[in-house]
Design a protein around this motif. Structure first.
Motif, short mmCIF file in Angstrom:
data_model
loop_
_atom_site.label_atom_id
_atom_site.label_comp_id
_atom_site.label_asym_id
_atom_site.label_seq_id
_atom_site.Cartn_x
_atom_site.Cartn_y
_atom_site.Cartn_z
N LEU A 1 -4.95 12.32 -7.13
CA LEU A 1 -4.81 10.91 -8.14
C LEU A 1 -5.75 10.86 -9.08
CD1 LEU A 1 -4.25 8.45 -5.01
CD2 LEU A 1 -2.27 9.36 -7.01
N GLU B 1 -7.25 15.95 -0.64
CA GLU B 1 -6.38 16.52 -1.66
C GLU B 1 -5.94 15.21 -2.42
OE1 GLU B 1 -3.41 18.95 0.17
OE2 GLU B 1 -4.96 20.35 0.98
N GLN B 2 -5.37 14.41 -1.69
CA GLN B 2 -4.73 12.93 -2.20
C GLN B 2 -5.51 12.30 -3.41
OE1 GLN B 2 -1.37 10.38 -1.16
NE2 GLN B 2 -2.64 10.54 0.67
N ARG C 1 0.85 -1.16 0.08
CA ARG C 1 0.13 0.10 -0.09
C ARG C 1 0.85 1.14 0.00
NH1 ARG C 1 -2.84 -3.85 -1.07
NH2 ARG C 1 -4.57 -4.75 0.38
N GLY C 2 0.45 2.28 -0.89
CA GLY C 2 1.22 3.66 -0.89
C GLY C 2 0.40 4.78 -0.96
N LEU C 3 0.57 5.78 -0.10
CA LEU C 3 -0.19 6.95 -0.13
C LEU C 3 0.69 8.09 0.27
CD1 LEU C 3 -3.71 6.09 0.93
CD2 LEU C 3 -3.01 6.69 -1.63
N TYR C 4 0.66 9.39 -0.14
CA TYR C 4 1.55 10.22 0.46
C TYR C 4 1.15 10.48 1.95
CZ TYR C 4 3.18 11.75 -4.02
OH TYR C 4 3.66 11.91 -5.33
N PRO C 5 2.10 10.05 2.83
CA PRO C 5 1.40 10.10 4.36
C PRO C 5 1.22 11.27 4.78
CG PRO C 5 4.19 9.68 4.14
CD PRO C 5 3.48 9.84 2.68
N ARG C 6 1.86 12.66 4.18
CA ARG C 6 1.46 13.80 5.01
C ARG C 6 0.76 14.80 4.18
NH1 ARG C 6 7.33 15.22 6.43
NH2 ARG C 6 7.58 12.87 6.35
N GLN D 1 -7.06 3.72 0.35
CA GLN D 1 -6.26 3.16 -0.61
C GLN D 1 -7.33 2.51 -1.72
OE1 GLN D 1 -2.73 2.48 -0.11
NE2 GLN D 1 -2.78 2.59 -2.33
N ILE E 1 1.66 3.50 -7.51
CA ILE E 1 0.30 3.92 -8.00
C ILE E 1 0.45 4.92 -9.17
CG2 ILE E 1 -1.85 5.06 -7.57
CD1 ILE E 1 -1.95 3.88 -4.93
N SER F 1 7.14 5.54 0.81
CA SER F 1 5.92 5.29 1.04
C SER F 1 5.22 4.38 0.28
CB SER F 1 5.26 6.58 1.16
OG SER F 1 5.07 7.19 -0.08
N ARG F 2 5.93 4.14 -1.08
CA ARG F 2 5.32 3.12 -1.99
C ARG F 2 4.16 3.60 -2.90
NH1 ARG F 2 8.61 0.29 -3.36
NH2 ARG F 2 7.12 -1.14 -4.34
N VAL F 3 4.04 5.17 -2.63
CA VAL F 3 2.86 5.58 -3.53
C VAL F 3 3.44 5.65 -5.02
CG1 VAL F 3 3.85 8.04 -3.24
CG2 VAL F 3 1.27 7.66 -3.41
#
Lengths: 299, 391
Positions: free
Chosen positions: A97, A92-93, A82-87, A141, B205, B200-202
């Motif tokens: 995307l 917005e995220q 899994r991966g998203l911008y943590p901050r 996610q 995606i 972060s592996r983003v």
């Protein structure tokens, strides 16, 4: 209906052959379960579909055209890691995307609102992702895979780490997407779930597709087995054609060539004593999978 | 193109609107502005001439000599005649008190004032000399004129004669040093951004919908705009402060060409170095491993900086200077330095810019390949060769 066709994919990492001539098709509106041990090649296949990895040989086509970058932008993807911008904030995220996938600013905002609502994270829109609970991060996610209204869904282990409530939410969303006509492919180790949810299943082992078809097709065996329980004297089955073994006290497994032979065995049992149940035993996906894995071990 | 812009906009917003960035910019601006407001009275206060009291009865004759000596030394003192009290004291708001006799006066001071001491000494000697000349029947004015004219002319001979222009050196030095720091800072921001996406592996995606080179390009553009805003956040208050403090009039080197150089080579140097660093950053997976890639690169970056500082002043027409001017990684430092010295021809500048412009797409392509090959690799550091092979 648009089909996603995977044709003769081969991929090696140095000496290791990760994929060896893997082919399958996911039809529009179909839920395709992708099963296999760790390292069997599921993630590699999905990464190749998404163009994140390049195959050594083989093609992926959608709607009978090669899957290029433009077409891939219409895929919804949930990677295993899994991966998203943590901050970055949830809202917005998701908008970002969605826009990367080609949505206009207004459409992206509307889609973000829709999916955060459906997945129960609407109140978290202004929260940074790293501050969410693990379960909510998973929901975001999934939202990120759906926010651009994808025409194909590729989800790597979408159910891992979900609580039972979230599993139901996820299952519901996948069914809805399939009902929209979207081909949905997902991998999972939760075999009961795959069995319950999927129209068709593919089992991979060591980079090869070893079995695929509908659950019923896979469960059909050449030598059907019946299970018989009751209170019967020893030796009741001596006259029965086919093999009868006592699996546990009061439970027998009857292997018969066909239904008529099975009925004959049942008739003998009824004559000899009391029968409480008699039913055909079909292997579960889990048992099929165990069979594949044990072949792997013995191979 | 719009995808690059989307990525650039996110980078720019995230960097610029981050709390740390806003706070540090705010503090910098506040320090410069408040500092100049506080400094203004002190700086202008120096221009007010200090008053020195002179006892009329005993030392009144010295006043013309004191005035002349102060003027000769470019020191702002006003010599006011008073009737000194019996007990000599330095009055408030004055710098000192001079009491006769004129041929051997006493200077009363509150604290050490070497300038004033020197002025009084010169004035006393002049007064004594004039008295002696007069005693001998001469004209003190003639003697003074003759003395004033008796000054040697200094002329430098030899190779270095007149070539070293310290003003040009410092102007050029300032430009390439600012450039160096902006590039180092931006490169590290890019590297952190690349590794953040990896860690972060983003990135997986993102790469499912964006080409690696597009992602890297958007990042470089966004961080570039951020660096520009950061620089402006410092330069604008600094120029304001300089104007407010009246420092601009004292600046003798033409600012226009310097700033043009800074702007052109900021853009070119930025593209060259940050694209390069961004590609390399993909080789590592964790923030704490960045040093393994960045440290040798930053050290390498000092080579063109130091060569420019050393070569251009010492060997402005040398072959090494001319050749390095045309090498992309050196040009952003060599050209502004040579331009500050005025030792570069127009065609050399044009050629250097042309070569850099031609190199940027090539470098972007290479960096994009390294990035594409390495960006999905997790775990330890990846070798450059493996990254190129895998993409």
């Amino acid at each position: 209906m648009p089909d996603l066709r995977i044709d003769h994919l081969t991929k090696s990492y140095g000496e290791l052959r990760a994929l060896d001539d893997v082919s399958f098709t996911v039809r529009g509106g179909e839920l395709f379960g992708f099963v296999g041990s760790n390292g069997a090649g599921k993630t590699t296949t999905m990464r190749i579909i998404l163009g994140v990895l390049r195959a050594d040989a083989g093609t992926v086509t959608w709607n009978e055209a090669p899957l290029d970058l433009e077409a891939r932008r219409r895929i919804g993807y949930m990677p295993e890691e899994r991966g998203l911008y943590p901050r970055m904030k949830v809202g917005e995220q998701l908008i970002y995307l969605a826009r990367l996938h080609g949505l206009s600013a207004a459409d992206a905002a509307a889609a973000m609102e829709h999916w955060t609502e459906v997945l129960g994270v609407a109140e978290r829109r202004d929260t940074e992702v790293e501050k969410l609970s693990l379960g909510n991060q998973q929901r975001v996610q999934l939202a990120s895979a759906l926010v651009h209204g994808p025409e194909v869904l590729v989800l790597d282990e979408p159910f891992s780490g979900l609580d039972p409530v979230a599993v139901e939410v996820m299952s519901g969303v996948l069914r809805e997407q399939a009902a929209r006509g979207v081909p949905v492919i997902f991998s999972s180790h939760q075999l009961e779930l795959v069995e319950r949810l999927c129209d068709r299943v593919g089992i991979v082992r060591a980079g090869r597709m070893v079995a695929q078809g509908t659950i019923d097709e896979l469960r059909a065996t050449e030598r059907p087995v019946w299970e018989l329980t009751g209170s019967l004297p020893a030796g009741w089955a001596d006259a029965v054609a086919g093999s009868v073994t006592e699996a546990s006290p009061g439970v027998w497994r009857v292997e018969a060539a066909d239904a008529a032979a099975a009925q004959a065995a049942l008739a003998s049992a009824v004559k000899a004593g009391t029968v409480t149940s008699f039913a055909e035993v079909r292997p579960t996906l889990s048992e099929l999978f165990q069979g594949v894995v044990s072949e792997e071990v013995s191979a | 193109m719009s995808t690059v812009w989307l990525i650039a906009r996110r980078e720019f917003r995230v960097r610029t609107l981050s709390k740390a960035s806003l706070i540090s910019s705010g503090i910098m601006i506040a320090i410069i502005v408040i500092g100049s407001l506080i400094a203004k009275p002190f700086l202008t206060g120096d221009d007010e001439p200090a008053t020195v009291q002179v006892d009329t009865a005993t030392a009144g004759d010295l006043v013309p000599y004191l005035d002349a000596a102060a003027e000769a030394q470019d020191a702002a003192y006003v010599f006011a005649e008073i009737d000194a009290p019996a007990e000599p004291a330095v009055a408030e708001d004055t710098a000192g008190l001079v009491v006769g006799p004129a041929d051997a006066p006493t200077l009363y001071l509150d604290g050490g004032d070497e300038t004033l001491t020197g002025i009084v000494q010169v004035a006393t000697q002049q007064a004594a000399l004039s008295a002696a000349v007069e005693d001998l029947g001469g004209d003190p004015t003639e003697v003074a004129t003759a003395l004033a004219g008796a000054v040697p002319t200094v002329q430098m001979l030899g190779d270095d004669a007149g070539d070293f222009d310290s003003g040009a050196f410092f102007a050029g030095f300032a430009v390439i040093f600012i450039l160096f720091f902006v590039l180092i800072q931006s490169s590290s921001v890019i590297m952190m951004g690349v590794v953040e996406e990896k860690a972060s592996r983003v990135v997986e995606i993102l790469l499912a919908t964006v080409r690696p080179a597009t992602l890297l390009g958007g990042k470089v553009l966004g961080v570039g705009l951020y660096a520009l805003v950061q620089a402006a956040a410092m330069v604008v208050p600094a120029v304001f402060a300089a104007w407010y403090l009246g420092l601009l009039e004292q600046f003798e080197i033409p600012l226009g060409p310097l700033l043009t150089n800074l702007a052109v080579w900021f853009v070119l140097g930025f593209a060259i170095f940050t694209v390069f660093f961004g590609g390399l950053a993909a080789l590592v997976s964790r923030q704490e491993d960045i040093g393994a890639v960045s440290t040798p690169m930053m050290l390498l970056m000092m080579v063109p900086l130091y060569l420019s500082i050393y070569l251009v002043p010492n060997n402005p027409d040398g072959a090494a200077t001319a050749v390095l001017t045309q090498v992309p990684f050196f040009a952003p430092f060599m050209v502004p330095m040579r331009a500050a010295f005025g030792t570069i021809a127009g065609w050399e500048i044009a050629l250097a810019i042309g070569i850099c412009l031609a190199t940027i797409p090539l470098l972007t392509w290479i960096a994009g390949r390294v990035y594409a090959g390495a960006v999905l690799n997790t775990g330890g550091r990846m070798k450059l060769r493996d990254a190129l092979a895998r993409s």
